[in-house]
Design a protein around this motif. Structure first.
Motif, PDB file in Angstrom:
ATOM      1  N   PHE A 186      17.438 100.005 137.592  1.00 41.56           N
ATOM      2  CA  PHE A 186      18.635  99.582 138.315  1.00 41.56           C
ATOM      3  C   PHE A 186      19.052  98.005 137.738  1.00 41.56           C
ATOM      4  N   ARG A 187      20.502  98.280 137.285  1.00 39.06           N
ATOM      5  CA  ARG A 187      21.227  96.947 136.737  1.00 39.06           C
ATOM      6  C   ARG A 187      22.393  96.735 137.634  1.00 39.06           C
ATOM      7  N   LEU A 188      22.403  95.475 137.924  1.00 41.03           N
ATOM      8  CA  LEU A 188      23.365  95.139 138.707  1.00 41.03           C
ATOM      9  C   LEU A 188      24.516  94.006 138.082  1.00 41.03           C
ATOM     10  N   ILE A 189      25.919  94.469 138.180  1.00 38.26           N
ATOM     11  CA  ILE A 189      27.051  93.681 137.380  1.00 38.26           C
ATOM     12  C   ILE A 189      27.526  93.001 138.295  1.00 38.26           C
ATOM     13  N   TYR A 190      27.522  91.715 138.490  1.00 31.03           N
ATOM     14  CA  TYR A 190      28.343  90.879 139.658  1.00 31.03           C
ATOM     15  C   TYR A 190      29.259  89.959 138.750  1.00 31.03           C
ATOM     16  N   ILE A 191      30.428  89.955 139.506  1.00 31.78           N
ATOM     17  CA  ILE A 191      31.583  89.318 139.127  1.00 31.78           C
ATOM     18  C   ILE A 191      31.649  87.996 139.797  1.00 31.78           C
ATOM     19  N   SER A 192      31.321  86.777 139.356  1.00 24.01           N
ATOM     20  CA  SER A 192      31.143  85.462 140.058  1.00 24.01           C
ATOM     21  C   SER A 192      32.518  84.844 139.823  1.00 24.01           C
ATOM     22  N   THR A 193      32.241  83.353 139.862  1.00 27.02           N
ATOM     23  CA  THR A 193      33.236  82.454 139.354  1.00 27.02           C
ATOM     24  C   THR A 193      32.778  81.145 138.538  1.00 27.02           C
ATOM     25  N   PRO A 194      33.692  80.644 137.682  1.00 27.31           N
ATOM     26  CA  PRO A 194      33.331  79.637 136.692  1.00 27.31           C
ATOM     27  C   PRO A 194      32.695  78.469 137.584  1.00 27.31           C
ATOM     28  N   ASN A 195      33.648  78.106 138.478  1.00 34.81           N
ATOM     29  CA  ASN A 195      33.208  76.806 139.010  1.00 34.81           C
ATOM     30  C   ASN A 195      32.062  77.076 140.479  1.00 34.81           C
ATOM     31  N   LEU A 196      31.044  76.718 140.342  1.00 37.33           N
ATOM     32  CA  LEU A 196      30.177  77.124 141.419  1.00 37.33           C
ATOM     33  C   LEU A 196      29.994  75.870 142.393  1.00 37.33           C
ATOM     34  N   ASN A 197      30.818  74.654 142.117  1.00 39.82           N
ATOM     35  CA  ASN A 197      30.453  73.508 143.019  1.00 39.82           C
ATOM     36  C   ASN A 197      30.758  73.556 144.413  1.00 39.82           C
ATOM     37  N   GLN A 198      29.681  73.021 145.160  1.00 40.72           N
ATOM     38  CA  GLN A 198      29.660  73.269 146.670  1.00 40.72           C
ATOM     39  C   GLN A 198      30.813  72.339 146.999  1.00 40.72           C
ATOM     40  N   ASN A 199      31.430  71.298 146.573  1.00 46.07           N
ATOM     41  CA  ASN A 199      32.412  70.368 146.848  1.00 46.07           C
ATOM     42  C   ASN A 199      33.788  70.856 146.788  1.00 46.07           C
ATOM     43  N   THR A 200      33.812  72.169 146.067  1.00 46.68           N
ATOM     44  CA  THR A 200      35.219  72.541 145.810  1.00 46.68           C
ATOM     45  C   THR A 200      35.833  73.711 147.118  1.00 46.68           C
ATOM     46  N   THR A 201      35.310  74.771 147.063  1.00 46.51           N
ATOM     47  CA  THR A 201      35.820  75.725 148.102  1.00 46.51           C
ATOM     48  C   THR A 201      34.600  76.553 148.722  1.00 46.51           C
ATOM     49  N   ASN A 202      34.868  77.169 149.993  1.00 46.01           N
ATOM     50  CA  ASN A 202      33.554  77.868 150.412  1.00 46.01           C
ATOM     51  C   ASN A 202      33.505  79.269 149.510  1.00 46.01           C
ATOM     52  N   ASP A 203      34.643  79.544 148.971  1.00 44.03           N
ATOM     53  CA  ASP A 203      34.297  80.795 148.048  1.00 44.03           C
ATOM     54  C   ASP A 203      33.638  80.371 146.710  1.00 44.03           C
ATOM     55  N   ASN A 204      33.723  79.443 146.227  1.00 48.31           N
ATOM     56  CA  ASN A 204      32.809  78.934 145.019  1.00 48.31           C
ATOM     57  C   ASN A 204      31.290  78.962 145.462  1.00 48.31           C
ATOM     58  N   PHE A 205      31.006  78.179 146.632  1.00 45.14           N
ATOM     59  CA  PHE A 205      29.708  78.041 147.026  1.00 45.14           C
ATOM     60  C   PHE A 205      29.129  79.105 147.426  1.00 45.14           C
ATOM     61  N   GLN A 206      29.794  80.463 148.005  1.00 47.15           N
ATOM     62  CA  GLN A 206      29.351  81.568 148.643  1.00 47.15           C
ATOM     63  C   GLN A 206      28.864  82.400 147.240  1.00 47.15           C
ATOM     64  N   LYS A 207      29.769  82.299 146.161  1.00 47.95           N
ATOM     65  CA  LYS A 207      29.227  82.783 144.802  1.00 47.95           C
ATOM     66  C   LYS A 207      28.156  82.257 144.376  1.00 47.95           C
ATOM     67  N   TYR A 208      28.026  80.790 144.449  1.00 44.51           N
ATOM     68  CA  TYR A 208      26.694  80.270 143.991  1.00 44.51           C
ATOM     69  C   TYR A 208      25.437  80.960 144.772  1.00 44.51           C
ATOM     70  N   LEU A 209      25.447  80.813 145.995  1.00 42.19           N
ATOM     71  CA  LEU A 209      24.442  81.450 146.812  1.00 42.19           C
ATOM     72  C   LEU A 209      24.019  82.866 146.513  1.00 42.19           C
ATOM     73  N   ALA A 210      25.175  83.639 146.046  1.00 48.41           N
ATOM     74  CA  ALA A 210      24.701  85.204 145.673  1.00 48.41           C
ATOM     75  C   ALA A 210      24.173  85.212 144.458  1.00 48.41           C
ATOM     76  N   GLU A 211      24.495  84.087 143.421  1.00 48.33           N
ATOM     77  CA  GLU A 211      23.789  84.247 142.200  1.00 48.33           C
ATOM     78  C   GLU A 211      22.323  83.757 142.254  1.00 48.33           C
ATOM     79  N   THR A 212      22.089  83.171 143.497  1.00 49.70           N
ATOM     80  CA  THR A 212      20.759  82.762 143.500  1.00 49.70           C
ATOM     81  C   THR A 212      19.905  83.768 143.664  1.00 49.70           C
TER      82      THR A 212
END
Length: 272
Positions: free
Chosen positions: A102-128
């Motif tokens: 099983f191989r997963l391909i995930y499209i994230s975002t360049p800026n994963l800083n919690q202090n920018t947007t909720n979207d960015n931080f949600q992508k960070y959490l998914a990456e963890t």
């Protein structure tokens, strides 16, 4: 690997999903499209009714699996592990945890800083969740096309190109990528098992958002103080009860936009 692979894709009706699905159809690769609504399918496709957070039935799964996870709920304001995007990723991984290939391909975002947007931080959490997983995480700079995604908004604004449109004051550079080039890259990387980990994807030319709008959409703009935009966001959130959450997140993202070269320092880079 391509001959024996079974492809799954979420977000098949979105900007990236539609282009990738056409590409997979042209290659004759069997594809399962996971979505909450029925969409027009190609001959190589099967529809599976699916919402983020659902468990996926893999009872009859026999082949190697490549899972393209494009679906994203931009309306969930929770910036913790209760948000539907984190829960959705968790359930996908759980559904396939017993499947060896099983191989997963995930499209994230360049800026994963919690202090920018909720979207960015949600992508960070998914990456963890993918930290110790055999996956491929792609962080593309701004993806553009003439039809879908955020380009729908730009194309509407373009009709008023006799006006100058206000935008947040930020001259940091992004690196635009055409959706066609990005999908070609995704296809090449996804079927190469030796390529894994996280990559920042850049286009061929770096430019600020103001120049991007002018060059790619013929939209003329002027900078308006970020104090105004932050006040505007505050009032939106107070009086709209998150009705304009998506809009406020997009504005915050432009205010806090990080320079693509700065983001390139901490991750592997692929340039188109």
């Amino acid at each position: 690997m391509i001959k024996n692979v079974e492809v799954y894709i979420t977000g098949g009706s979105g900007q990236l999903g539609k282009v990738l699905r056409k590409y997979l159809f042209q290659k004759g690769i069997n594809t399962k499209v996971l979505s909450r609504k029925i969409i027009n399918l190609y001959e190589n496709e099967e529809h599976i009714n699916f919402c983020l957070g659902d468990k996926i039935d893999i009872t009859n799964l026999k082949d190697s699996v490549i899972f393209f996870h494009f679906a994203y709920d931009a309306n969930d304001p929770n910036n913790d592990k209760s948000n539907i995007n984190y829960c959705g990723m968790e359930e996908i991984l759980s559904s396939f945890k017993e499947h060896r290939n099983f191989r997963l391909i995930y499209i994230s975002t360049p800026n994963l800083n919690q202090n920018t947007t909720n979207d960015n931080f949600q992508k960070y959490l998914a990456e963890t969740l993918l930290a110790n997983h055999e996956s491929l995480v792609l962080r593309p700079s701004l993806i553009y096309s003439k039809k879908d995604g955020i380009n729908k908004i730009f194309n509407k604004i373009r009709k008023f190109n006799f006006l100058k449109i206000p935008i947040p004051t930020n001259k940091n550079k992004l690196s635009p990528i055409s959706v066609k080039d990005f999908i070609n890259l995704i296809y090449e990387l996804s079927f190469d098992e030796n390529i894994k980990g996280t990559y920042l994807i850049k286009g061929t030319k770096d430019m600020c958002f103001k120049d991007f709008l002018k060059e790619f959409h013929n939209i003329h703009t002027f900078y308006l103080s970020n104090y105004f935009w932050r006040t505007f966001i505050y009032l939106l959130n107070i009086f709209s009860f998150n009705k304009f959450y998506f809009l406020s997140e997009r504005i915050k993202g432009l205010i806090e936009l990080k320079d693509i070269d700065e983001l390139s320092k901490s991750v592997k880079i692929l340039k188109l």
